[in-house]
Design a protein around this motif. Structure first.
Motif, mmCIF file in Angstrom:
data_model
loop_
_atom_site.group_PDB
_atom_site.id
_atom_site.type_symbol
_atom_site.label_atom_id
_atom_site.label_comp_id
_atom_site.label_asym_id
_atom_site.label_seq_id
_atom_site.Cartn_x
_atom_site.Cartn_y
_atom_site.Cartn_z
ATOM 1 N N VAL A 38 14.563 78.609 69.717
ATOM 2 C CA VAL A 38 15.997 78.543 69.424
ATOM 3 C C VAL A 38 16.328 77.121 68.973
ATOM 4 O O VAL A 38 16.002 76.148 69.665
ATOM 5 N N LEU A 39 16.983 77.010 67.818
ATOM 6 C CA LEU A 39 17.234 75.717 67.192
ATOM 7 C C LEU A 39 18.703 75.554 66.830
ATOM 8 O O LEU A 39 19.402 76.535 66.583
ATOM 9 N N GLY A 40 19.159 74.307 66.765
ATOM 10 C CA GLY A 40 20.462 73.988 66.207
ATOM 11 C C GLY A 40 20.333 73.709 64.723
ATOM 12 O O GLY A 40 19.256 73.355 64.239
ATOM 13 N N GLY A 41 21.425 73.852 63.988
ATOM 14 C CA GLY A 41 21.392 73.646 62.542
ATOM 15 C C GLY A 41 22.002 72.344 62.098
ATOM 16 O O GLY A 41 22.237 72.142 60.902
ATOM 17 N N ALA A 92 30.490 75.137 56.355
ATOM 18 C CA ALA A 92 29.819 75.178 57.650
ATOM 19 C C ALA A 92 29.095 73.857 57.902
ATOM 20 O O ALA A 92 28.544 73.254 56.983
ATOM 21 N N LYS A 93 29.085 73.434 59.149
ATOM 22 C CA LYS A 93 28.489 72.141 59.501
ATOM 23 C C LYS A 93 27.053 71.980 59.000
ATOM 24 O O LYS A 93 26.704 70.933 58.453
ATOM 25 N N PRO A 94 26.172 72.979 59.154
ATOM 26 C CA PRO A 94 24.800 72.793 58.672
ATOM 27 C C PRO A 94 24.680 72.622 57.161
ATOM 28 O O PRO A 94 23.621 72.221 56.671
ATOM 29 N N ALA A 95 25.750 72.918 56.405
ATOM 30 C CA ALA A 95 25.722 72.752 54.945
ATOM 31 C C ALA A 95 26.252 71.388 54.510
ATOM 32 O O ALA A 95 26.323 71.103 53.314
ATOM 33 N N ILE A 102 20.873 71.569 57.229
ATOM 34 C CA ILE A 102 20.009 72.699 57.553
ATOM 35 C C ILE A 102 18.609 72.550 56.988
ATOM 36 O O ILE A 102 17.670 73.232 57.414
ATOM 37 N N ASP A 103 18.412 71.643 56.020
ATOM 38 C CA ASP A 103 17.074 71.425 55.476
ATOM 39 C C ASP A 103 16.083 71.006 56.550
ATOM 40 O O ASP A 103 14.882 71.300 56.441
ATOM 41 N N PHE A 104 16.558 70.320 57.596
ATOM 42 C CA PHE A 104 15.649 69.756 58.585
ATOM 43 C C PHE A 104 15.038 70.820 59.498
ATOM 44 O O PHE A 104 13.808 70.897 59.604
#
Length: 408
Positions: A125-128, A28-31, A41-43
């Motif tokens: 609501v946030l993006g990852g 997955a993109k956030p990973a 995704i840490d951010f």
């Protein structure tokens, strides 16, 4: 029984990230790894912790295994709470059936019951997949001071790039008067960052309305969507709701492309250090792999680079980001590149202006990418990319802009 929360954050982390090609084929993109020891995704997770938000729903969908494993119980971000904490929220089936998330708005709609457990006043609501440090509590304060129904975080972008974003037109009080998704001829440079603060009851109403209207259109064979930008924001504007733009002035990068991912890593090691991860202010947290210290051999040449723990460097590394557990053998050369966790660069191999994925092996004599000055006139130059868990055989040549997702 769940305690009422003032704020619940919903983190959209289910995207495929197709423009990252080989790097998101099975992840997955956030990973996706970033900055030597982090994942994207840490951010947003760290920003939530640093902003005092202790209840976060992470909406996953595409290739969630690595991401779910990485998040775990949320302990690295202090989100392992008995009441609240981090919750991974994949699509699920009910007695009425089940469906994948059908858009950003639908993803939140399908998790209304989760949000209602905490009866929040506000939903963030946030993006990852964005790199930035931001105190969401300041944005929430701005939201309440303006008696807003929705606040959208925006950043000024060059006019030449504005057509890539959702663009806001605002009055002197920062109230949004117009929103256009990727306009051909933008009249403003205030670009949406995909970060929203909503009054929960108002958002809930528009989510339900959008779901019903989209389903009717679908049944009629008409075009439909369930998206925040296209549907929720535009509907609220049309109805005269109070929408405001919160202008963010720090570093922010949408790493939606290979070039932007490479640039964001290079920003960490440029002389002017556009983005500082060493600052104790708004610290970014990550899962620790507990590796031994890095080792730099006596014959190694390392300059202007980040070398992470567990790496063994016996070759030459120049202006590059080396992740955890990487091996660079004697006689290997790396320049202006990103080498992700566990990769091995064998003796005599050359990696220039490239991204090499996790646990990939570059055998002796292989040449990955080229410096721009070494590309013949008329040839196209760009970043070369080798995906995860791949072996590049001896003396193989991977040209600039090539994207490799299987061994060769």
């Amino acid at each position: 029984m769940n305690t009422k929360k003032k704020v619940v954050a919903m983190l959209l982390a289910g995207g495929q990230g197709s423009r990252l090609y080989a790097l998101t084929k099975n992840v997955a993109k956030p990973a996706v790894p970033y900055g030597g020891k982090y994942r994207l995704i840490d951010f947003p997770l760290s920003n939530c912790t640093n902003s005092g938000i202790d209840t976060v729903g992470v909406l996953t969908q595409y290739q969630p295994l690595v991401l779910n494993e990485y998040i775990g119980n949320g302990q690295p971000w202090d989100l392992d709470r008995l009441n609240g904490g981090v919750h991974v929220l994949p699509p699920y089936e009910t007695s009425k059936g089940g469906a994948w998330y059908e858009g950003t708005a639908n993803a939140i709609y399908q998790n209304i019951r989760f949000i209602e457990r905490y009866d929040p006043e506000f939903v963030v609501v946030l993006g990852g997949d964005h790199i930035y440090k931001m105190d969401y509590s300041k944005m929430i304060n701005f939201h309440t001071q303006n008696d807003a129904d929705c606040t959208i975080s925006v950043i000024n972008v060059p006019l030449a790039e504005a057509s890539r974003f959702g663009i806001m037109v605002c009055d002197e009080e920062h109230r949004v008067k117009e929103f256009v998704e990727k306009p051909a001829n933008p009249t403003s440079t205030l670009a949406s960052m995909g970060i929203y603060v909503f009054n929960w009851q108002k958002l809930k109403k528009y989510l339900i309305q959008n779901e019903e209207e989209a389903n009717i259109k679908r049944d009629k064979g008409e075009k439909w969507s369930k998206d925040f930008g296209k549907d929720i924001i535009t509907s609220m504007l049309k109805d005269g709701q109070r929408l405001f733009a919160y202008e963010f002035e720090g570093y922010w990068m949408d790493v939606g492309t290979l070039d932007s991912l490479w640039e964001a890593n290079m920003d960490l090691i440029r002389p002017d250090a556009k983005f500082d991860l060493t600052s104790k202010e708004m610290k970014i947290y990550s899962r620790n792999n507990n590796m031994p210290p890095q080792y730099i051999g006596s014959d190694a040449m390392v300059q202007d680079s980040m070398i992470s723990e567990g790496s063994v460097i016996d070759g030459n590394v120049d202006f590059s980001v080396i992740f955890q557990g990487v091996t660079v053998e004697k006689g290997a050369n790396i320049k202006y590149s990103i080498i992700m966790p566990g990769a091995v660069i064998k003796s005599g191999a050359s990696v220039e202006y490239s991204i090499v994925g996790s646990d990939t092996v570059i055998e002796s004599g292989a040449k990955i990418g080229k410096s721009p000055e070494n590309v013949n006139p008329g040839e196209e130059w760009g970043i070369a990319v080798v995906g995860h868990n791949i072996t590049i055989s001896e003396n193989t040549v991977i040209n600039p802009k090539d994207i490799v997702d299987e061994s060769k």
